[in-house]
Design a protein around this motif. Structure first.
Motif, PDB file in Angstrom:
ATOM      1  N   PHE A  35       0.844  -1.197   0.000  1.00 55.00           N
ATOM      2  CA  PHE A  35       0.000   0.000   0.000  1.00 55.00           C
ATOM      3  C   PHE A  35       0.876   1.242   0.000  1.00 55.00           C
ATOM      4  N   GLY A  37       0.407   5.022   0.588  1.00 52.76           N
ATOM      5  CA  GLY A  37      -0.481   6.057   1.095  1.00 52.76           C
ATOM      6  C   GLY A  37       0.115   7.443   0.935  1.00 52.76           C
ATOM      7  N   ASP A  38      -0.044   8.278   1.963  1.00 50.40           N
ATOM      8  CA  ASP A  38       0.466   9.658   1.917  1.00 50.40           C
ATOM      9  C   ASP A  38      -0.059  10.387   0.684  1.00 50.40           C
ATOM     10  N   ALA A  39      -1.367  10.212   0.404  1.00 48.09           N
ATOM     11  CA  ALA A  39      -1.978  10.827  -0.776  1.00 48.09           C
ATOM     12  C   ALA A  39      -1.816  12.341  -0.762  1.00 48.09           C
ATOM     13  N   SER A  56      -4.254   7.313  -2.987  1.00 45.60           N
ATOM     14  CA  SER A  56      -3.589   6.121  -2.473  1.00 45.60           C
ATOM     15  C   SER A  56      -3.733   4.993  -3.491  1.00 45.60           C
ATOM     16  N   ARG A  58      -1.956   0.773  -4.657  1.00 36.95           N
ATOM     17  CA  ARG A  58      -1.088  -0.346  -4.338  1.00 36.95           C
ATOM     18  C   ARG A  58      -0.148  -0.556  -5.514  1.00 36.95           C
ATOM     19  N   TYR A 256       8.151   1.935   1.254  1.00 37.24           N
ATOM     20  CA  TYR A 256       6.830   1.301   1.227  1.00 37.24           C
ATOM     21  C   TYR A 256       6.909  -0.217   1.158  1.00 37.24           C
ATOM     22  N   ALA A 325     -10.360   0.548   0.524  1.00 39.78           N
ATOM     23  CA  ALA A 325      -9.843   1.838   0.973  1.00 39.78           C
ATOM     24  C   ALA A 325     -10.469   2.246   2.295  1.00 39.78           C
ATOM     25  N   GLY A 329      -8.555   2.786   5.862  1.00 35.51           N
ATOM     26  CA  GLY A 329      -8.690   4.008   6.647  1.00 35.51           C
ATOM     27  C   GLY A 329      -9.136   3.726   8.065  1.00 35.51           C
TER      28      GLY A 329
END
Length: 340
Positions: A35, A37-39, A56, A58, A256, A325, A329
């Motif tokens: 995954f 993240g850190d969108a 976000s 994968r 990651y 998703a 979260g």
């Protein structure tokens, strides 16, 4: 569990041509992913802020392997209308292929992988081969002729005109795709842990040049070629083959958790390099025959999308389903509460 143990466990999950079933009932392979993240993160310096991704996603933990690609061929290339198979893949005498052999005649072709290459990256694939693999994944790994239901539509709508002009882009409803340059760059070099965390120089969480020792448990190693070679310095890290099994280098993953984004094989992205020519696609990461400089974050490669070579493979990206998703979260929120 150590990073080495995690890598070995993950490799074991897809060590053959067939592996654990993916979510759809008729799927035959599993692509391990991590995954990202850190969108909305800030892009890296230079080159138009590479690595800035608003969502976000994968990304493949490893490069697509010979065994995974062989499963694809067995599903859709009994009649190989689009030349998804390159005979050089079978070349292990010179150790530059990926061990995939074809037998039979058109209409009944079948494909096998040499045992030494099961977990090595596929090579001799064009960008269009990679997009067809992505379409096959997007469509749930169906079996049949190469058509809109298997390889010609899905994440990418492939047309003769679009291929000739290199104007094909990813469809809005994609589920699996060839990693874009921004997705690839972020997964490789971004430090993670926030939206302005900065970037590493190498995809091994380091600003110093990686070594070449797969037995070095301290990490920061990759499969690359010193240029020039010094006396007694081996060209191949693990003779008699040039590529190494994916995930081999201990504790050399990105922030990651991806492996081999530096060295082994250079990887197609689905990004066109329009500043040079609209007929090329970006390649990232460098290959086993490149020097360490090719693995740096500020180095770009590009090739014609029809090119097939010993040093070129690819990596998949996946958009998490909405339900996944939400679960991710919720999991992050629960973990934050526990830490408090």
């Amino acid at each position: 569990m150590s990073n080495r143990s995690v890598a070995v466990a993950a490799l074991a999950a897809f060590s053959g041509v067939l592996s654990v079933a993916a979510p759809r009932a008729h799927a035959v392979i599993t692509i391990p992913t991590v995954f990202v993240g850190d969108a909305g993160n800030v892009g890296g310096p230079g080159f138009g802020s590479f690595g800035a991704v608003a969502y976000s996603y994968r990304v493949g933990t490893y490069e697509v392997t010979a065994s995974q690609y062989a499963a694809f061929l067995n599903a859709v290339a009994r009649t190989d209308d689009n030349n998804l198979y390159n005979p050089s893949m079978a070349d292990i005498g010179n150790a530059v292929g990926c061990g995939i052999s074809r037998s039979g005649s058109s209409g009944s072709f079948s494909y096998t992988v040499h045992p030494d290459f099961v977990n090595r990256p596929v090579n001799y694939v064009s960008f269009w081969d990679a997009t067809r693999f992505a379409n096959w994944m997007h469509n749930g790994q169906p079996t049949g002729l190469q058509n809109a239901s298997t390889t010609e539509d899905g994440a990418y709508t492939l047309t003769a005109g679009g291929i000739a002009s290199n104007t094909i882009t990813r469809n809005a409803n994609w589920e699996w795709a060839v990693a874009s340059n921004h997705e690839w760059h972020k997964a490789a070099y971004y430090r993670g842990g926030g939206t302005n965390a900065g970037y590493w120089t190498y995809a091994t969480q380091s600003n110093t040049q990686p070594g070449r020792d797969p037995n070095d448990v301290s990490g920061n190693n990759a499969n690359w070629r010193p240029v020039p070679l010094l006396p007694g310095q081996p060209l191949q890290i693990l003779p008699p083959y040039f590529t190494t099994p994916v995930g081999l280098f201990q504790n050399s993953e990105s922030a990651y958790g991806t492996y081999d984004q530096g060295g082994n094989v250079a990887e197609w992205t689905d990004t066109s390099l329009s500043t040079v020519s609209t007929l090329t696609r970006l390649l990232r990461g460098g290959a086993f025959f490149n020097d360490a400089g090719s693995m740096r974050a500020n180095v770009l490669g590009n090739n014609f999308p029809t090119d097939e070579a010993a040093g070129i493979g690819f990596r998949m990206t996946q958009i998490p389903a909405p339900s996944a998703a939400v679960l991710l979260g919720m999991g992050a929120l629960t973990l934050a509460r526990r830490r408090r």
